[in-house]
Scaffold this motif. Structure first.
Motif, PDB file in Angstrom:
ATOM      1  N   UNK A  13      46.606  28.024  25.770  1.00  0.00           N
ATOM      2  CA  UNK A  13      47.225  27.780  24.461  1.00  0.00           C
ATOM      3  C   UNK A  13      47.908  29.072  24.031  1.00  0.00           C
ATOM      4  N   UNK A  14      49.170  28.954  23.634  1.00  0.00           N
ATOM      5  CA  UNK A  14      49.974  30.139  23.355  1.00  0.00           C
ATOM      6  C   UNK A  14      50.167  30.327  21.853  1.00  0.00           C
ATOM      7  N   UNK A  15      50.421  31.565  21.487  1.00  0.00           N
ATOM      8  CA  UNK A  15      50.842  31.825  20.115  1.00  0.00           C
ATOM      9  C   UNK A  15      52.258  31.309  19.906  1.00  0.00           C
ATOM     10  N   UNK A  16      53.105  31.601  20.896  1.00  0.00           N
ATOM     11  CA  UNK A  16      54.529  31.247  20.780  1.00  0.00           C
ATOM     12  C   UNK A  16      55.044  30.738  22.117  1.00  0.00           C
ATOM     13  N   UNK A  17      55.779  29.641  22.082  1.00  0.00           N
ATOM     14  CA  UNK A  17      56.564  29.191  23.227  1.00  0.00           C
ATOM     15  C   UNK A  17      58.036  29.345  22.861  1.00  0.00           C
ATOM     16  N   UNK A  18      58.776  30.005  23.729  1.00  0.00           N
ATOM     17  CA  UNK A  18      60.207  30.201  23.528  1.00  0.00           C
ATOM     18  C   UNK A  18      60.953  29.279  24.471  1.00  0.00           C
ATOM     19  N   UNK A  19      61.835  28.464  23.934  1.00  0.00           N
ATOM     20  CA  UNK A  19      62.681  27.596  24.749  1.00  0.00           C
ATOM     21  C   UNK A  19      64.008  28.310  24.979  1.00  0.00           C
ATOM     22  N   UNK A  20      64.280  28.665  26.221  1.00  0.00           N
ATOM     23  CA  UNK A  20      65.530  29.326  26.559  1.00  0.00           C
ATOM     24  C   UNK A  20      65.313  30.776  26.933  1.00  0.00           C
ATOM     25  N   UNK A  21      65.816  31.157  28.112  1.00  0.00           N
ATOM     26  CA  UNK A  21      65.682  32.546  28.556  1.00  0.00           C
ATOM     27  C   UNK A  21      67.044  33.196  28.729  1.00  0.00           C
ATOM     28  N   UNK A  22      67.883  33.036  27.688  1.00  0.00           N
ATOM     29  CA  UNK A  22      69.038  33.909  27.572  1.00  0.00           C
ATOM     30  C   UNK A  22      68.558  35.226  26.991  1.00  0.00           C
ATOM     31  N   UNK A  23      69.500  36.070  26.609  1.00  0.00           N
ATOM     32  CA  UNK A  23      69.098  37.398  26.132  1.00  0.00           C
ATOM     33  C   UNK A  23      68.300  37.309  24.839  1.00  0.00           C
ATOM     34  N   UNK A  24      68.582  36.327  23.972  1.00  0.00           N
ATOM     35  CA  UNK A  24      67.818  36.188  22.729  1.00  0.00           C
ATOM     36  C   UNK A  24      66.386  35.760  23.015  1.00  0.00           C
ATOM     37  N   UNK A  25      66.211  34.747  23.871  1.00  0.00           N
ATOM     38  CA  UNK A  25      64.870  34.307  24.220  1.00  0.00           C
ATOM     39  C   UNK A  25      64.072  35.400  24.907  1.00  0.00           C
ATOM     40  N   UNK A  26      64.721  36.149  25.807  1.00  0.00           N
ATOM     41  CA  UNK A  26      64.041  37.245  26.498  1.00  0.00           C
ATOM     42  C   UNK A  26      63.639  38.332  25.515  1.00  0.00           C
ATOM     43  N   UNK A  27      64.516  38.627  24.540  1.00  0.00           N
ATOM     44  CA  UNK A  27      64.207  39.657  23.544  1.00  0.00           C
ATOM     45  C   UNK A  27      63.050  39.226  22.649  1.00  0.00           C
ATOM     46  N   UNK A  28      63.012  37.947  22.280  1.00  0.00           N
ATOM     47  CA  UNK A  28      61.884  37.441  21.481  1.00  0.00           C
ATOM     48  C   UNK A  28      60.587  37.588  22.272  1.00  0.00           C
ATOM     49  N   UNK A  29      60.636  37.272  23.565  1.00  0.00           N
ATOM     50  CA  UNK A  29      59.442  37.396  24.410  1.00  0.00           C
ATOM     51  C   UNK A  29      58.990  38.849  24.506  1.00  0.00           C
ATOM     52  N   UNK A  30      59.928  39.761  24.657  1.00  0.00           N
ATOM     53  CA  UNK A  30      59.578  41.181  24.727  1.00  0.00           C
ATOM     54  C   UNK A  30      58.950  41.637  23.419  1.00  0.00           C
ATOM     55  N   UNK A  31      59.594  41.312  22.314  1.00  0.00           N
ATOM     56  CA  UNK A  31      59.097  41.716  21.001  1.00  0.00           C
ATOM     57  C   UNK A  31      57.708  41.137  20.746  1.00  0.00           C
ATOM     58  N   UNK A  32      57.550  39.834  20.983  1.00  0.00           N
ATOM     59  CA  UNK A  32      56.274  39.173  20.703  1.00  0.00           C
ATOM     60  C   UNK A  32      55.155  39.711  21.586  1.00  0.00           C
ATOM     61  N   UNK A  33      55.444  39.942  22.865  1.00  0.00           N
ATOM     62  CA  UNK A  33      54.402  40.453  23.763  1.00  0.00           C
ATOM     63  C   UNK A  33      53.984  41.862  23.364  1.00  0.00           C
ATOM     64  N   UNK A  34      54.930  42.670  22.901  1.00  0.00           N
ATOM     65  CA  UNK A  34      54.596  44.018  22.449  1.00  0.00           C
ATOM     66  C   UNK A  34      53.783  44.004  21.158  1.00  0.00           C
ATOM     67  N   UNK A  35      53.902  42.928  20.392  1.00  0.00           N
ATOM     68  CA  UNK A  35      53.103  42.791  19.169  1.00  0.00           C
ATOM     69  C   UNK A  35      51.717  42.206  19.462  1.00  0.00           C
ATOM     70  N   UNK A  36      51.452  41.892  20.722  1.00  0.00           N
ATOM     71  CA  UNK A  36      50.150  41.377  21.102  1.00  0.00           C
ATOM     72  C   UNK A  36      50.033  39.876  21.091  1.00  0.00           C
ATOM     73  N   UNK A  37      51.133  39.161  20.973  1.00  0.00           N
ATOM     74  CA  UNK A  37      51.095  37.706  20.976  1.00  0.00           C
ATOM     75  C   UNK A  37      51.073  37.166  22.403  1.00  0.00           C
TER      76      UNK A  37
END
Length: 565
Positions: A13-37
Motif C-alpha cells: 500500500x503506497x502513500x502516493x501513486x503517480x500516473x505518468x513517468x514524464x519529467x513531471x511524474x519523475x520529479x514528483x516521485x523524486x520529491x516524494x521519496x526524498x520526503x519519506x513517502x
C-alpha cells in the motif's frame, strides 16, 4: 533502477501513486521519496516516452513569454535553469543564443534590451553571463552565412541545452535510489474507489497482459497530454487540455553550419522558431511548430507541411544553404499539454503555466507546464497534498523538502562538498581502465559518473565490447540500459536511452537486427516478439524519415553511415 515486480507490488500500500513517468511524474516521485513517502510510478509506455523526449531540448527562461507579460513564469524559469546547471551538470550545457533583428520583424531593440536585463537579473548570475547587443557586422562575423539583407543586428544571451529524455530518466533513477518504485509499460485502465474516495488504480501489464490493482492514499495524474483520458475514468468527456503539436527537424551541421542557437521568426507566419546546435556536435535541429492537434495521442508524427515550414525558416536564415527535404536526416513530433484557454487565444499565446486540480473523489491532477519548471511543479503538487491530508493518512513525520539539495544520479558530486563536476576527469578515468576515448566521451555525456557502470559491463568480456552501431552503441550499453534503466523494448533503447532515433540518419535501422538479437537474449524474447519489436521500431522511424524510405526503394547500395560522434 529496475522495473518493479507487479505481483509483489500489488501486495503493498503506497502513500502516493503517480500516473505518468514524464519529467513531471519523475520529479514528483523524486520529491516524494526524498520526503519519506512510499511512492509508485506507473507509466503506460516508457520513461519520457511522450512530451518529455519530444521537446526543444532546452531548459530556458522563456524569453518569448515576456511578449505575453508572463513575468512570473519567466523569473521562475530562469531560476530553474540555473538550478539545472548545478543539479544535472552532466546533462546540461550553456547555450549561446542570437536574437535576430531584421527589418521585417516586430521586435524593438530597446524593449528587448530591457527584457534581457530582467532576464540577466533574475538569474542571479548577471555578472557572469550578461547579454550583449551586437551590430550587423558583429553578427556576420560570427555567422557569415546569415541573411544580410535587412539585418539590423542581434542580441546575444544564454540559455541551457539538455537531453530531455536523459534528464527524465536520471530524475526517475534518483527517485528509485531513494525508495520509489517504477513499473513502465503498464497502462492504467480504471480507478478504484472506497467510500467515494479514489484509492487506487486498475492496470494491465503490457508486457505480460496480466491485470492488477494498486492501492494508495493519493493518486496523482501526471500523464501530460493523456490527462483527460485519466480524468475520463471519473467523469466522461473531460476536456481540460488543448494539446498542440510541435515538430522539429534534424540537419547535418555540414549542410547548415550553425554555431549558436538562434531566436528568429518564421517567414510564413512570424512565429518564433529556434534553430539549435544539438549536444551531438555534428547535428542541428530546428523547431518548433505549434498547431492544434486533435488526432491519436499515441501516434503523433510530422507531416510534409511541418517539415517544409521548418525548412523555410532554415533557408530564410541561410539563403545559400538551399535546403530541401533530402537534407532532413531526422525529425520528431510531440504534444504540448496546454490548458484549454477560456478565451479564443491562438496557440502561441496560450499560457504555459501549470495548474493543480483535485476532483470530488480526491484524484489529483497536474496539467500544463513545461520541462524547465518540473521541480517547481512537483513541489507545489506535494505541498498541496500534504496540506490537504492534514496528517490523516500521511505520517506527521514526513521529511522536510530536500529536492533542491539532492543532485541527479550521474552528476557524481554533492552540492555540499563544493566540488564542480568534471567530465574530463571521468573520461580520463575510463580511458585508464581501457575504454576507447570516443566511447568514454560518449558515455560521459550520456551517463555522467554512471558511465563507470557501463564501463564495468564493457570490461567484463570481449563480446560486450562489440560495436552494434556506427554512432557508438555497444553490447555493454544494451546490457546497462536493461539492467540499470528498465529498458524493455527497442524503442526504449533507441529513442530514450541512446537517442540514436533522433541523430542517426537511419534511426539505427541499418543495425537493428543485431541490436534486437542482443535484446532478445537479455529479455528472453521469442523470435515472434523480436520480429514484432523490429517492425514496430521500423514503423516509428519510417514515420519520421519519409525521405529515407523513398531512397531505400530506389537505391541498392548501402546508405551513408554516420560516424561515432
Amino acid at each position: 533502477m529496475k522495473r518493479a515486480n507487479i505481483a509483489s507490488t500489488q501486495k503493498q500500500h503506497f502513500d502516493i501513486i503517480v500516473i505518468g513517468c514524464g519529467v513531471t511524474g519523475a520529479a514528483i516521485a523524486k520529491d516524494a521519496s526524498l520526503r519519506g513517502m512510499k511512492v509508485l510510478v506507473v507509466e503506460k509506455n516508457d520513461i519520457a516516452a511522450g512530451t518529455s523526449s519530444r521537446s526543444s531540448k532546452l531548459i530556458h527562461g522563456g524569453l518569448r513569454y515576456l511578449e505575453t507579460y508572463q513575468f512570473g513564469l519567466v523569473a521562475e524559469s530562469v531560476r530553474e535553469r540555473e538550478m539545472a546547471l548545478r543539479h544535472a551538470p552532466h546533462l546540461t550545457r550553456l547555450q549561446p543564443f542570437l536574437y535576430m533583428f531584421y527589418d521585417d520583424a516586430p521586435d524593438k531593440k530597446w524593449l528587448l534590451n530591457m527584457g534581457l536585463t530582467f532576464y540577466d537579473f533574475v538569474s542571479g548570475n548577471w555578472n557572469k553571463r550578461r547579454h550583449k547587443m551586437l551590430s550587423k557586422s558583429q553578427v556576420l562575423a560570427r555567422q557569415p552565412q546569415f541573411r544580410s539583407e535587412g539585418l539590423n543586428g542581434a542580441a546575444l544571451f544564454y540559455d541551457v541545452s539538455t537531453d530531455d529524455s536523459r534528464i527524465t530518466i536520471d530524475t526517475m533513477r534518483t527517485a528509485c535510489e531513494n525508495g520509489a518504485q517504477l513499473i513502465n509499460h503498464c497502462e492504467v485502465t480504471g480507478l478504484t474507489f472506497s467510500d467515494n474516495k479514489c484509492d487506487g488504480i486498475k492496470v494491465i501489464d503490457k508486457l505480460t497482459k496480466h491485470e492488477a490493482q494498486f492501492k494508495a492514499h493519493y493518486i496523482i495524474n501526471a500523464s501530460g497530454p493523456w490527462s483527460d483520458n485519466i480524468l475520463g475514468f471519473e467523469r466522461s468527456k473531460s476536456k481540460v487540455l488543448r494539446p498542440t503539436k510541435g515538430v522539429h527537424i534534424v540537419l547535418r551541421k555540414s549542410d547548415f553550419p550553425l554555431h549558436s542557437a538562434v531566436f528568429t521568426r518564421s517567414p510564413d507566419d512570424g512565429r518564433v522558431v529556434w534553430p539549435i546546435p544539438s549536444m551531438q556536435d555534428d547535428r542541428v535541429f530546428i523547431g518548433t511548430t505549434d498547431t492544434t492537434y486533435q488526432g491519436d495521442l499515441d501516434n503523433v508524427c510530422p507531416d510534409q507541411s511541418d517539415i517544409q515550414y521548418l525548412l523555410n525558416v532554415a533557408n530564410h536564415l541561410m539563403p545559400k544553404a538551399k535546403l530541401g527535404p533530402q537534407h532532413v536526416i531526422g525529425s520528431w513530433a510531440g504534444l504540448r499539454p496546454l490548458i484549454a484557454p477560456k478565451d479564443d487565444l491562438n496557440n502561441s499565446k496560450t499560457p504555459r503555466e501549470h495548474q493543480i486540480m483535485v476532483s470530488e473523489s480526491g484524484l489529483f491532477s497536474i496539467v500544463g507546464g513545461k520541462l524547465t519548471s518540473h521541480r517547481v511543479m512537483a513541489k507545489q503538487m506535494l505541498d498541496y497534498i500534504i496540506k490537504y491530508d492534514r496528517c490523516q493518512y500521511l505520517s506527521p513525520s514526513v521529511n522536510i523538502y530536500r529536492y533542491d539539495k539532492v543532485i541527479l544520479s550521474g552528476a557524481g558530486v554533492t552540492l555540499e562538498d563544493g566540488k564542480n563536476y568534471c567530465a574530463n576527469k571521468i573520461i580520463s578515468e575510463l580511458n585508464a581502465l581501457g575504454v576507447p576515448r570516443e566511447l568514454s566521451e560518449l558515455w560521459t555525456s550520456r551517463y555522467g559518473k554512471n558511465a563507470h557502470l557501463v564501463a564495468d559491463e564493457y570490461l567484463k568480456s570481449q563480446s560486450n565490447q562489440k560495436r552494434l552501431s556506427m554512432r557508438g552503441l555497444t553490447v555493454a550499453e544494451v546490457i546497462y540500459s536493461i539492467s540499470n534503466e528498465a529498458a524493455a523494448s527497442l524503442a526504449d533503447l533507441m529513442v530514450r536511452r541512446t537517442s540514436e532515433f533522433f541523430w542517426d540518419k537511419s534511426g539505427g535501422l541499418l543495425e537493428i537486427e543485431a541490436i534486437a538479437t542482443e535484446m532478445q537474449g537479455l529479455l528472453n524474447w521469442s523470435d515472434e516478439e523480436k520480429a514484432r519489436q523490429i517492425e514496430e521500431y521500423r514503423a516509428l522511424v519510417t514515420a519520421h524519415r519519409p525521405s529515407m524510405v523513398r531512397e531505400s526503394k530506389t537505391k541498392t547500395e548501402r546508405p551513408e553511415m554516420d560516424p561515432v560522434c
